[in-house]
Motif scaffolding. Structure first.
Motif, PDB file in Angstrom:
ATOM      1  N   LYS A   1       0.831  -1.212   0.000  1.00  0.00           N
ATOM      2  CA  LYS A   1       0.000   0.000   0.000  1.00  0.00           C
ATOM      3  C   LYS A   1       0.867   1.265   0.000  1.00  0.00           C
ATOM      4  O   LYS A   1       0.602   2.216  -0.754  1.00  0.00           O
ATOM      5  N   GLU A   2       1.903   1.268   0.802  1.00  0.00           N
ATOM      6  CA  GLU A   2       2.765   2.447   0.870  1.00  0.00           C
ATOM      7  C   GLU A   2       3.564   2.635  -0.420  1.00  0.00           C
ATOM      8  O   GLU A   2       3.780   3.765  -0.861  1.00  0.00           O
ATOM      9  N   ARG A   3       3.983   1.538  -1.032  1.00  0.00           N
ATOM     10  CA  ARG A   3       4.705   1.674  -2.298  1.00  0.00           C
ATOM     11  C   ARG A   3       3.784   2.251  -3.378  1.00  0.00           C
ATOM     12  O   ARG A   3       4.229   3.080  -4.202  1.00  0.00           O
ATOM     13  N   ARG A   4       2.547   1.819  -3.363  1.00  0.00           N
ATOM     14  CA  ARG A   4       1.599   2.349  -4.339  1.00  0.00           C
ATOM     15  C   ARG A   4       1.356   3.849  -4.112  1.00  0.00           C
ATOM     16  O   ARG A   4       1.254   4.633  -5.066  1.00  0.00           O
ATOM     17  N   ILE A   5       1.304   4.255  -2.844  1.00  0.00           N
ATOM     18  CA  ILE A   5       1.114   5.686  -2.535  1.00  0.00           C
ATOM     19  C   ILE A   5       2.312   6.501  -2.993  1.00  0.00           C
ATOM     20  O   ILE A   5       2.165   7.566  -3.608  1.00  0.00           O
ATOM     21  N   LEU A   6       3.507   6.001  -2.706  1.00  0.00           N
ATOM     22  CA  LEU A   6       4.709   6.731  -3.118  1.00  0.00           C
ATOM     23  C   LEU A   6       4.825   6.814  -4.640  1.00  0.00           C
ATOM     24  O   LEU A   6       5.298   7.817  -5.179  1.00  0.00           O
ATOM     25  N   LYS A   7       4.365   5.784  -5.332  1.00  0.00           N
ATOM     26  CA  LYS A   7       4.499   5.745  -6.779  1.00  0.00           C
ATOM     27  C   LYS A   7       3.483   6.635  -7.482  1.00  0.00           C
ATOM     28  O   LYS A   7       3.826   7.307  -8.475  1.00  0.00           O
ATOM     29  N   PHE A   8       2.258   6.650  -6.979  1.00  0.00           N
ATOM     30  CA  PHE A   8       1.194   7.385  -7.661  1.00  0.00           C
ATOM     31  C   PHE A   8       0.726   8.640  -6.919  1.00  0.00           C
ATOM     32  O   PHE A   8      -0.218   9.288  -7.358  1.00  0.00           O
ATOM     33  N   TYR A   9       1.376   8.947  -5.824  1.00  0.00           N
ATOM     34  CA  TYR A   9       0.953  10.092  -5.024  1.00  0.00           C
ATOM     35  C   TYR A   9       2.030  11.183  -4.995  1.00  0.00           C
ATOM     36  O   TYR A   9       1.751  12.365  -5.261  1.00  0.00           O
ATOM     37  N   LEU A  10       3.254  10.785  -4.681  1.00  0.00           N
ATOM     38  CA  LEU A  10       4.323  11.752  -4.500  1.00  0.00           C
ATOM     39  C   LEU A  10       4.700  12.489  -5.792  1.00  0.00           C
ATOM     40  O   LEU A  10       4.896  13.713  -5.763  1.00  0.00           O
ATOM     41  N   PRO A  11       4.833  11.835  -6.940  1.00  0.00           N
ATOM     42  CA  PRO A  11       5.234  12.586  -8.152  1.00  0.00           C
ATOM     43  C   PRO A  11       4.251  13.691  -8.536  1.00  0.00           C
ATOM     44  O   PRO A  11       4.674  14.783  -8.938  1.00  0.00           O
ATOM     45  N   GLN A  12       2.952  13.424  -8.405  1.00  0.00           N
ATOM     46  CA  GLN A  12       1.972  14.444  -8.767  1.00  0.00           C
ATOM     47  C   GLN A  12       2.054  15.663  -7.846  1.00  0.00           C
ATOM     48  O   GLN A  12       1.937  16.812  -8.299  1.00  0.00           O
ATOM     49  N   VAL A  13       2.278  15.408  -6.553  1.00  0.00           N
ATOM     50  CA  VAL A  13       2.347  16.519  -5.601  1.00  0.00           C
ATOM     51  C   VAL A  13       3.599  17.358  -5.853  1.00  0.00           C
ATOM     52  O   VAL A  13       3.548  18.610  -5.838  1.00  0.00           O
ATOM     53  N   GLU A  14       4.723  16.714  -6.085  1.00  0.00           N
ATOM     54  CA  GLU A  14       5.945  17.469  -6.378  1.00  0.00           C
ATOM     55  C   GLU A  14       5.809  18.245  -7.683  1.00  0.00           C
ATOM     56  O   GLU A  14       6.287  19.392  -7.797  1.00  0.00           O
ATOM     57  N   THR A  15       5.160  17.672  -8.650  1.00  0.00           N
ATOM     58  CA  THR A  15       4.920  18.384  -9.905  1.00  0.00           C
ATOM     59  C   THR A  15       4.031  19.589  -9.687  1.00  0.00           C
ATOM     60  O   THR A  15       4.268  20.672 -10.259  1.00  0.00           O
ATOM     61  N   ALA A  16       3.006  19.424  -8.865  1.00  0.00           N
ATOM     62  CA  ALA A  16       2.126  20.554  -8.563  1.00  0.00           C
ATOM     63  C   ALA A  16       2.894  21.675  -7.848  1.00  0.00           C
ATOM     64  O   ALA A  16       2.655  22.862  -8.111  1.00  0.00           O
ATOM     65  N   SER A  17       3.828  21.330  -6.965  1.00  0.00           N
ATOM     66  CA  SER A  17       4.620  22.348  -6.273  1.00  0.00           C
ATOM     67  C   SER A  17       5.495  23.126  -7.244  1.00  0.00           C
ATOM     68  O   SER A  17       5.533  24.366  -7.221  1.00  0.00           O
ATOM     69  N   LEU A  18       6.210  22.400  -8.112  1.00  0.00           N
ATOM     70  CA  LEU A  18       7.066  23.086  -9.081  1.00  0.00           C
ATOM     71  C   LEU A  18       6.246  23.920 -10.062  1.00  0.00           C
ATOM     72  O   LEU A  18       6.630  25.045 -10.421  1.00  0.00           O
ATOM     73  N   LEU A  19       5.112  23.380 -10.500  1.00  0.00           N
ATOM     74  CA  LEU A  19       4.268  24.115 -11.428  1.00  0.00           C
ATOM     75  C   LEU A  19       3.710  25.385 -10.783  1.00  0.00           C
ATOM     76  O   LEU A  19       3.645  26.450 -11.427  1.00  0.00           O
ATOM     77  N   SER A  20       3.320  25.274  -9.524  1.00  0.00           N
ATOM     78  CA  SER A  20       2.765  26.453  -8.841  1.00  0.00           C
ATOM     79  C   SER A  20       3.824  27.538  -8.649  1.00  0.00           C
ATOM     80  O   SER A  20       3.524  28.737  -8.775  1.00  0.00           O
ATOM     81  N   ILE A  21       5.074  27.158  -8.358  1.00  0.00           N
ATOM     82  CA  ILE A  21       6.142  28.152  -8.222  1.00  0.00           C
ATOM     83  C   ILE A  21       6.397  28.850  -9.550  1.00  0.00           C
ATOM     84  O   ILE A  21       6.563  30.076  -9.625  1.00  0.00           O
ATOM     85  N   THR A  22       6.404  28.076 -10.630  1.00  0.00           N
ATOM     86  CA  THR A  22       6.590  28.672 -11.958  1.00  0.00           C
ATOM     87  C   THR A  22       5.453  29.631 -12.300  1.00  0.00           C
ATOM     88  O   THR A  22       5.678  30.750 -12.782  1.00  0.00           O
ATOM     89  N   LEU A  23       4.225  29.209 -12.035  1.00  0.00           N
ATOM     90  CA  LEU A  23       3.078  30.071 -12.308  1.00  0.00           C
ATOM     91  C   LEU A  23       3.099  31.325 -11.437  1.00  0.00           C
ATOM     92  O   LEU A  23       2.665  32.395 -11.873  1.00  0.00           O
ATOM     93  N   ALA A  24       3.605  31.179 -10.219  1.00  0.00           N
ATOM     94  CA  ALA A  24       3.659  32.341  -9.324  1.00  0.00           C
ATOM     95  C   ALA A  24       4.523  33.447  -9.915  1.00  0.00           C
ATOM     96  O   ALA A  24       4.136  34.627  -9.932  1.00  0.00           O
ATOM     97  N   PHE A  25       5.704  33.090 -10.423  1.00  0.00           N
ATOM     98  CA  PHE A  25       6.578  34.096 -11.017  1.00  0.00           C
ATOM     99  C   PHE A  25       6.008  34.628 -12.338  1.00  0.00           C
ATOM    100  O   PHE A  25       6.176  35.807 -12.662  1.00  0.00           O
ATOM    101  N   VAL A  26       5.330  33.769 -13.082  1.00  0.00           N
ATOM    102  CA  VAL A  26       4.733  34.226 -14.340  1.00  0.00           C
ATOM    103  C   VAL A  26       3.636  35.245 -14.074  1.00  0.00           C
ATOM    104  O   VAL A  26       3.567  36.303 -14.728  1.00  0.00           O
ATOM    105  N   TRP A  27       2.763  34.980 -13.083  1.00  0.00           N
ATOM    106  CA  TRP A  27       1.692  35.920 -12.761  1.00  0.00           C
ATOM    107  C   TRP A  27       2.258  37.239 -12.256  1.00  0.00           C
ATOM    108  O   TRP A  27       1.792  38.326 -12.656  1.00  0.00           O
TER     109      TRP A  27
END
Length: 571
Positions: free
Chosen positions: A181-207
């Motif tokens: 269960k934890e491996r599945r969470i790390l595989k399908f949960y963590l990458p999306q959240v890190e991507t959202a963080s990087l995307l939000s920082i990029t959008l912040a500077f663009v705005w």
């Protein structure tokens, strides 16, 4: 005849003695005039010596040697003469020219035979300057809230570390089902959240960059982009046809409808908001490293967000999972708001000192001050300002609705009055005076609102939509993150779609708000510094013209303070 001759001789002797006495009296009177002339000359009055026949008398009485000595004197002061063998006074030093002419000097204080010492003459005292409020206060503001935030951060770091330890322990020592269960969470949960963080920082500077470069275009664009993006995100989640995603999608669509109504309502305010935004952003290019605190805060926010996500994953294998996640969400919201207000305080001090004192401050020093002395005010304001603003929005919405239920709407009017009273003791405008003068948050809120009342600016600042623009910018970033993360998650693991959509929206909103603190602080400084000194040459007549327009057309404040039926009855 012989007896009469002595009588004639006596009368002639008496006449000669009387003539001698008259000549002596005239000489005494002339000497007295000269002595008076010396005193007047010391007092600074210009008297011409040609009015006195002194040179001829002295030439007859004292001879050519004295006349030669007098000719060697300074001709610029004709009253420096020798009387009775005493030398004249020396040339006064330049410091004596500061003597007031209206204050007479008595004759007893001026010895004729000795030069006047420098210490015997009063010097002109410097004019005392009016005291100004200190700009370098070193005291820590709002120490109680600072202590609470530090205690909260210690507890948050401890909780996050414990939950990360529990997650690692589950991966190593737990059963195979828990490990899977934890491996599945790390595989399908963590990458999306890190991507959202990087995307939000990029959008912040663009705005932020777009708002600073093209404010006339970006203000209406943000108003309507937030409507279309939130509506699109809600429709996308509903298309997945799952109960969890449908619930999140309905919430986003409802928010989009309210956002569209708000955009239609504030259309008339866009022009004035744009003018103020353009004017307030003019000093920003003078400070090349003004965005440096934003870089630091976003970098720290990204690292803390990564650890926070690992703690959320560990909380799924711990007791009371929903409660622990709610506590983590509230902690992250307060921490991100404090980081945003640190940037707000830094920019506010730099821009306010430029407006009020014409100073070119170093943003790094202002950042250190905001992170130390003024951190308590940032913590207190981060707790109360979002809460007060959210409650004011709800109460305003209720007051805009007119219905038949008098009891319900009378309660709404009462709540609005209560919120207006509370708003005077805690508002976002206070950060300008906190950063400039080192005041506490509550005191700065009161003083700032009194400045607005004194200048008649309550309706103008109350109807300002800059804070709404910054808020809707965060909504735009959050909606973009939802669209990207939801489409990705539905492709790889659809079960996590609703949870990751909410989390990505939250992350995108918080990161963008930190970056948008720069234009928001510039606008706040423009209003507050104008209210403090409207005659400053750095301000134009934009606010005065808007006040005059509102007075001429009888425009009421945009925020409904008194119900229409009550105001009609009073009229």
């Amino acid at each position: 005849m012989g007896a009469a001759e002595p009588v004639v001789e006596r009368e002639s002797e008496r006449r000669e003695e009387g003539e001698k006495e008259e000549e002596g009296n005239e000489r005494k009177e002339e000497g007295g005039d000269v002595e008076k002339g010396e005193v007047l000359g010391v007092q600074g009055k210009v008297i011409d010596s040609s009015n006195f026949d002194v040179n001829n008398d002295l030439n007859n009485q004292f001879g050519g040697s004295h006349v030669a000595m007098m000719q060697r004197l300074n001709p610029t002061n004709p009253l420096r003469i020798v009387i009775g063998g005493s030398s004249g006074m020396p040339t006064p030093s330049p410091s004596r020219t500061s003597l007031p002419r209206s204050a007479p000097i008595p004759e007893t204080s001026l010895p004729r035979s000795a030069p006047i010492p420098e210490t015997s003459l009063p010097r002109s005292a410097p004019i005392p300057q009016p005291s100004q409020t200190t700009l370098n206060s070193r005291r820590y503001t709002n120490k109680i809230s600072l202590f609470l935030f530090v205690f909260h951060m210690v507890a948050a770091v401890g909780l996050v570390s414990f939950l990360i330890f529990k997650g690692i322990q589950g991966l190593i020592e737990a059963s195979e089902s828990v490990k899977r269960k934890e491996r599945r969470i790390l595989k399908f949960y963590l990458p999306q959240v890190e991507t959202a963080s990087l995307l939000s920082i990029t959008l912040a500077f663009v705005w932020q960059k777009a708002v600073r470069q093209w404010p006339r275009i970006m203000v209406p664009f943000i108003l309507w982009s937030s409507f279309f993006l939130s509506l699109s995100a809600g429709i996308l989640l509903i298309c997945f046809q799952r109960a969890s995603t449908d619930g999140v999608g309905v919430c986003l669509i409802a928010f989009a409808i309210g956002n569209g109504l708000y955009a239609c309502w504030v259309t008339q305010r866009i022009g004035f908001c744009t003018e103020i935004l353009i004017k307030s952003l003019e000093p920003v290019p003078k400070f090349g490293d003004l965005n440096q605190p934003t870089y630091w805060m976003l970098g720290v926010g990204f690292m803390w967000m990564s650890l926070w996500i690992l703690a959320v994953i560990g909380a799924m294998n711990f007791h009371f999972t929903p409660l622990v996640i709610i506590v983590l969400v509230l902690s992250l919201a307060w921490t991100a708001e404090v980081m945003r207000n640190i940037v707000n305080l830094t920019v506010s001090r730099v821009i306010a000192l430029y407006y009020l004192r014409g100073m070119q401050s170093i943003p790094q020093n202002c950042f250190q001050r905001a992170f130390t002395q003024n951190l308590g005010s940032a913590c207190l304001g981060s707790l109360f300002v979002p809460t007060i603003e959210a409650l004011r929005v709800v109460v305003r919405g209720l007051n805009l609705l007119e219905g038949e239920d008098e009891f319900m709407f009378s309660c709404a009017h009462c709540c609005l009055n209560v919120m207006q009273s509370i708003f005077r003791y805690g508002n976002g405008w206070a950060f300008v005076q906190v950063a400039t003068y080192g005041k506490g948050f509550v005191q700065a809120s009161q003083d700032t609102w009194q400045l607005f009342v004194r200048q008649g600016m309550e309706s103008i600042v109350d109807s300002d939509i800059t804070s709404s623009i910054c808020f809707l910018t965060g909504v735009c970033s959050g909606s973009i993150c939802v669209i990207v993360v939801a489409a990705w998650t539905a492709r790889v693991h659809q079960t996590f779609t609703a949870t990751l959509s909410l989390l990505s929206f939250f992350i995108g909103y918080l990161m963008t708000r930190i970056a948008m603190a720069v234009p928001h602080a510039c606008v706040s400084c423009y209003y507050v510094c104008y209210a403090e000194n409207p005659s400053n040459i750095l301000f134009d007549k934009t606010i005065q013209d808007h006040q005059r327009t509102m007075a001429d057309h009888g425009v009421a404040p945009a925020t409904p303070r008194v119900p229409r039926r009550f105001s009609a009855a009073e009229a």
